[in-house]
Design a protein around this motif. Structure first.
Motif, short mmCIF file in Angstrom:
data_model
loop_
_atom_site.label_atom_id
_atom_site.label_comp_id
_atom_site.label_asym_id
_atom_site.label_seq_id
_atom_site.Cartn_x
_atom_site.Cartn_y
_atom_site.Cartn_z
N GLN A 55 0.83 -1.20 0.00
CA GLN A 55 0.00 0.00 0.00
C GLN A 55 0.87 1.25 0.00
OE1 GLN A 55 -2.29 1.03 3.46
NE2 GLN A 55 -3.66 2.34 2.28
N LEU A 60 -1.93 -1.03 -4.87
CA LEU A 60 -3.15 -1.19 -4.11
C LEU A 60 -3.79 -2.56 -4.28
CD1 LEU A 60 -4.71 2.36 -4.50
CD2 LEU A 60 -3.10 1.49 -2.78
N LYS A 64 -4.41 -4.96 -1.12
CA LYS A 64 -5.75 -5.46 -0.79
C LYS A 64 -5.74 -6.98 -0.69
CE LYS A 64 -10.49 -5.49 -2.50
NZ LYS A 64 -11.37 -5.06 -3.59
N ILE A 102 -8.23 1.26 1.15
CA ILE A 102 -7.56 0.93 -0.12
C ILE A 102 -8.57 0.98 -1.26
CG2 ILE A 102 -6.45 -0.94 -1.40
CD1 ILE A 102 -5.06 -1.68 1.30
N GLY A 105 -9.26 4.39 -2.26
CA GLY A 105 -8.11 5.14 -2.75
C GLY A 105 -7.50 6.08 -1.72
N TYR A 108 -1.87 5.89 2.10
CA TYR A 108 -1.30 5.08 3.18
C TYR A 108 -1.16 5.92 4.44
CZ TYR A 108 2.22 3.19 6.23
OH TYR A 108 2.87 2.76 7.35
#
Length: 177
Positions: A55, A60, A64, A102, A105, A108
């Motif tokens: 991440q 991403l 995930k 995540i 969007g 982090y």
């Protein structure tokens, strides 16, 4: 009471946010046992570190996937997670929240594992203080060496081992036929 590799994992997770090193120390410990004797709960913790590493780097989909796998393990191995001094229910909630972040969007951000064992937490905080580190420090997003650690490491040993195995297979094949 806890394995040194786990304590090292917690230190790197919370002090320097070196998730790559978290993965390395715990995977090495996990692999000390024969494959059929390995405890899957360690994989869940490894996957948490790998997911956060991905991440933070902007991968991403990889993040995930790793965190979803980790949630499955944390849920199915909740007793083992609790024996590691972590609150398994709070950890599952944290991971599910991160997966939602995540998917939306969100950038982090660092988080701390929910350590329930107060003696473990005090021990970890003491180690951090004695190393002049801040327990729970946020990740330094400007540190390229930290962010891209996987691509900067020395892979000589891995490459040599792969070549050795390839040579052995070739030699076996040549001798068989």
């Amino acid at each position: 009471m806890y394995p040194q590799a786990y304590l090292d994992y917690l230190y790197h997770f919370h002090c320097d946010r070196d998730y790559f090193e978290c993965h390395e120390v715990l995977e090495e410990y996990w692999k000390e046992k024969e494959a059929q004797e390995r405890d899957i709960h360690w994989v869940g913790l490894i996957q948490i570190a790998v997911g956060l590493y991905h991440q933070r780097r902007g991968n991403l989909s990889g993040a995930k996937k790793m965190l979803q796998n980790a949630v499955h393990i944390v849920t199915s191995q909740s007793d083992c997670i609790q024996l590691l001094g972590l609150d398994s229910v709070a950890l599952e909630k944290l991971l599910n929240e991160r997966i939602l972040d995540i998917e939306q969007g969100s950038p982090y951000r660092s988080f701390n594992l929910p350590i329930e064992d107060s003696n473990l937490l005090i021990s970890c905080q003491s180690k951090a203080a004695s190393s002049n580190k801040i327990w729970g420090a946020i990740s330094d997003l400007t540190d390229a060496a930290l962010i891209n650690r996987h691509s900067l490491r020395d892979r000589t040993e891995v490459i040599l081992e792969r070549q050795r195995q390839l040579d052995a297979r070739k030699k076996k094949k040549d001798s068989n036929g």
